[in-house]
Design an enzyme around this catalytic site. Structure first.
Site, short mmCIF file in Angstrom:
data_model
loop_
_atom_site.label_atom_id
_atom_site.label_comp_id
_atom_site.label_asym_id
_atom_site.label_seq_id
_atom_site.Cartn_x
_atom_site.Cartn_y
_atom_site.Cartn_z
N ASN A 12 -1.90 -0.69 -3.29
CA ASN A 12 -1.38 -0.10 -2.06
C ASN A 12 -2.52 -0.25 -1.06
O ASN A 12 -3.63 0.22 -1.33
CB ASN A 12 -1.07 1.38 -2.36
CG ASN A 12 -1.09 2.27 -1.15
OD1 ASN A 12 -0.79 1.85 -0.03
ND2 ASN A 12 -1.44 3.54 -1.36
N LYS A 14 -2.67 1.08 1.85
CA LYS A 14 -2.74 2.27 2.72
C LYS A 14 -2.68 1.85 4.19
O LYS A 14 -1.98 0.90 4.53
CB LYS A 14 -4.00 3.08 2.40
CG LYS A 14 -4.11 3.37 0.90
CD LYS A 14 -5.13 4.42 0.56
CE LYS A 14 -5.16 4.58 -0.96
NZ LYS A 14 -6.01 5.66 -1.40
N HIS A 98 3.43 8.91 -2.87
CA HIS A 98 1.98 8.71 -3.03
C HIS A 98 1.25 10.01 -2.71
O HIS A 98 1.68 10.78 -1.85
CB HIS A 98 1.48 7.59 -2.11
CG HIS A 98 0.03 7.28 -2.33
ND1 HIS A 98 -0.96 7.93 -1.64
CD2 HIS A 98 -0.58 6.44 -3.20
CE1 HIS A 98 -2.14 7.48 -2.08
NE2 HIS A 98 -1.93 6.58 -3.01
N GLU A 100 -1.21 10.80 -0.96
CA GLU A 100 -1.51 11.12 0.44
C GLU A 100 -0.27 11.57 1.20
O GLU A 100 -0.35 12.36 2.13
CB GLU A 100 -2.17 9.90 1.10
CG GLU A 100 -3.59 9.71 0.57
CD GLU A 100 -4.07 8.27 0.51
OE1 GLU A 100 -3.47 7.39 1.16
OE2 GLU A 100 -5.06 8.02 -0.22
N GLU A 170 -1.42 9.14 -10.80
CA GLU A 170 -2.62 9.12 -9.96
C GLU A 170 -3.10 10.55 -9.73
O GLU A 170 -2.61 11.23 -8.82
CB GLU A 170 -2.29 8.46 -8.62
CG GLU A 170 -1.85 7.02 -8.73
CD GLU A 170 -2.08 6.29 -7.42
OE1 GLU A 170 -2.94 5.41 -7.39
OE2 GLU A 170 -1.41 6.61 -6.42
N GLY A 176 -9.37 7.71 -3.97
CA GLY A 176 -10.04 7.53 -2.68
C GLY A 176 -11.54 7.68 -2.74
O GLY A 176 -12.15 7.84 -3.80
N SER A 216 -9.32 5.34 -8.21
CA SER A 216 -10.68 4.80 -8.35
C SER A 216 -10.84 3.79 -9.49
O SER A 216 -11.87 3.74 -10.14
CB SER A 216 -11.71 5.92 -8.51
OG SER A 216 -11.74 6.73 -7.35
P1 PGA Z 1 -8.28 4.12 -4.92
O1 PGA Z 1 -6.78 4.40 -4.43
O2 PGA Z 1 -8.20 3.07 -6.01
O3 PGA Z 1 -8.99 3.60 -3.70
O4 PGA Z 1 -8.83 5.39 -5.42
C1 PGA Z 1 -5.76 4.58 -5.36
C2 PGA Z 1 -4.47 4.94 -4.66
O5 PGA Z 1 -4.47 5.77 -3.76
O6 PGA Z 1 -3.40 4.41 -5.04
#
Ligand code: PGA
Length: 261
Positions: A12, A14, A98, A100, A170, A176, A216
């Protein structure tokens, strides 16, 4: 042949890439994964809405997903994008819930449920994201929280639609720049719980729903994660936004995944 015989891996992007950047990323990913037969993995990219038209043009082997979707076909929903608009573009998948969107934009399980049902009804594959917060983890209620998100989010899924459902686990605390990646054993245990919940809801076919780990993921931790038997794939943010880095992760985990059999 089970759906789980292939690796699921995607990103993704974002609110990061412009349409031209997303197009270049996807084109490069196609180039870098030419050596991998389609039957071995499902590779997907979920760029921003404004990149979707460009993304589907250059998609090649890469499935293209939308980051969100409104749950009505049309109406007084300023700022929303409807399933008809995504269908017209030829998008393959829709991501729902997601972290966020749940935590920054305050979406609820009931809203995710409507989006899941609407996206499946319009023929898309759905990637439902679930995950517990740090506080919930500390209270030792992660599995309960995940079960609630799955039971509400997927409540309206009909049995014949299940083969178009995917789940991403997740943990909110793992995602993030401030995220701490989940330990592979912790992630594997949550995946096992997710699979049990899916079986409870859908019977044995629930076992065939791919459950991807995200939060991550990077070149350092992708190996121990993919060695875990309940982790069917990886859903990656930052480490996948450079196509060459993403390709290295893919080429690292694919043989490990295949060796698990
Ligand atoms: P990240 O994001 O790998 O940068 O932690 C994962 C996500 O939000 O799907």
């Amino acid at each position: 042949m089970s759906r789980l015989d292939r690796l699921y891996i995607g990103t993704n992007t974002k609110m990061f890439k412009t349409a031209s950047e997303a197009g270049e990323h996807i084109a490069r990913l196609n180039e870098l994964t030419r050596d991998i037969d389609d039957s071995r993995m499902t590779l997907f990219v979920i760029p921003s809405y404004t990149s979707l038209a460009q993304a589907v043009k250059v998609r090649g082997r890469v499935k293209i997903g939308a980051q969100n979707m409104g749950w009505e076909e049309r109406g007084q929903f300023t700022g929303e994008i409807s399933p008809l608009m995504l269908s017209e573009l030829g998008v393959d998948m829709v991501m729902v819930g997601h972290s966020e969107r749940r935590h920054v934009l305050h979406e609820t399980d009931e809203e995710e449920q409507k989006k899941v049902a609407c996206a499946l009804g319009h023929g898309f594959t759905v990637l439902l994201c679930v995950g517990e917060t740090l506080r919930q983890k500390e209270h030792n209620i992660s599995d309960e929280v995940l079960a609630i998100q799955l039971k509400i989010g997927l409540e309206l899924v009909r049995p014949e639609q299940l083969d178009r459902v995917m789940v991403a686990y997740e943990p909110v605390w793992a995602i993030g720049t401030a995220g701490i990646p989940a330990d592979e054993n912790y992630a594997d245990a949550r995946h096992a719980g997710i699979k049990d919940t899916l079986c409870g809801m859908f019977g044995e076919p629930g076992r065939d729903v791919p459950v991807l780990y995200g939060g991550s993921v990077n070149r350092g931790n992708c190996e121990p994660l993919i060695r875990k038997s309940n982790i069917d794939g990886l859903f990656i943010g930052r480490s996948a936004w450079d196509a060459d880095n993403f390709s290295e992760i893919i080429h690292t985990v694919l043989p490990l995944f295949e060796n698990r059999r």
